[in-house]
Scaffold this motif. Sequence first.
Motif, PDB file in Angstrom:
ATOM      1  N   MET A   1       5.287  -3.176   8.089  1.00  3.02           N
ATOM      2  CA  MET A   1       4.821  -2.905   6.740  1.00  3.02           C
ATOM      3  C   MET A   1       4.608  -1.404   6.574  1.00  3.02           C
ATOM      4  N   ARG A   2       5.054  -0.905   5.430  1.00  6.41           N
ATOM      5  CA  ARG A   2       4.762   0.477   5.058  1.00  6.41           C
ATOM      6  C   ARG A   2       3.903   0.442   3.793  1.00  6.41           C
ATOM      7  N   VAL A   3       2.907   1.288   3.747  1.00  7.91           N
ATOM      8  CA  VAL A   3       1.993   1.350   2.615  1.00  7.91           C
ATOM      9  C   VAL A   3       2.259   2.634   1.835  1.00  7.91           C
ATOM     10  N   GLU A   4       2.340   2.503   0.519  1.00  7.83           N
ATOM     11  CA  GLU A   4       2.489   3.664  -0.348  1.00  7.83           C
ATOM     12  C   GLU A   4       1.324   3.670  -1.329  1.00  7.83           C
ATOM     13  N   LEU A   5       0.719   4.822  -1.495  1.00  2.99           N
ATOM     14  CA  LEU A   5      -0.422   4.976  -2.402  1.00  2.99           C
ATOM     15  C   LEU A   5      -0.059   5.973  -3.487  1.00  2.99           C
ATOM     16  N   ILE A  60      -1.423   0.687  -5.105  1.00  2.00           N
ATOM     17  CA  ILE A  60      -0.975   0.456  -3.734  1.00  2.00           C
ATOM     18  C   ILE A  60       0.302  -0.391  -3.776  1.00  2.00           C
ATOM     19  N   ARG A  61       1.312   0.114  -3.093  1.00  2.00           N
ATOM     20  CA  ARG A  61       2.589  -0.611  -3.001  1.00  2.00           C
ATOM     21  C   ARG A  61       2.866  -0.886  -1.528  1.00  2.00           C
ATOM     22  N   LEU A  62       3.261  -2.120  -1.238  1.00  3.18           N
ATOM     23  CA  LEU A  62       3.578  -2.517   0.131  1.00  3.18           C
ATOM     24  C   LEU A  62       5.074  -2.746   0.265  1.00  3.18           C
TER      25      LEU A  62
END
Length: 65
Positions: A1-5, A60-62
């Motif tokens: 999983m990569r998290v984007e804020l 927040i985008r996963l």
Amino acid sequence: MRVELDEPKCVASGQCVVAAPEVFDQRDDDGVAILLDEEPAAELHDGVREAAAVCPAAAIRLVER
């Protein structure tokens, strides 16, 4: 999983920090979220998913891998 804020979208509610304190923090001056770990360990994924779900600004985008 990569998290984007998306920091500009953040409304500083702090819900992400409550859900996943190992992955998110807040800036002292304005409370905007800070991403501490953009590729969290598998055992943190449930908390990160919760953080994304409860974020009132949808900041927040996963990216699931």
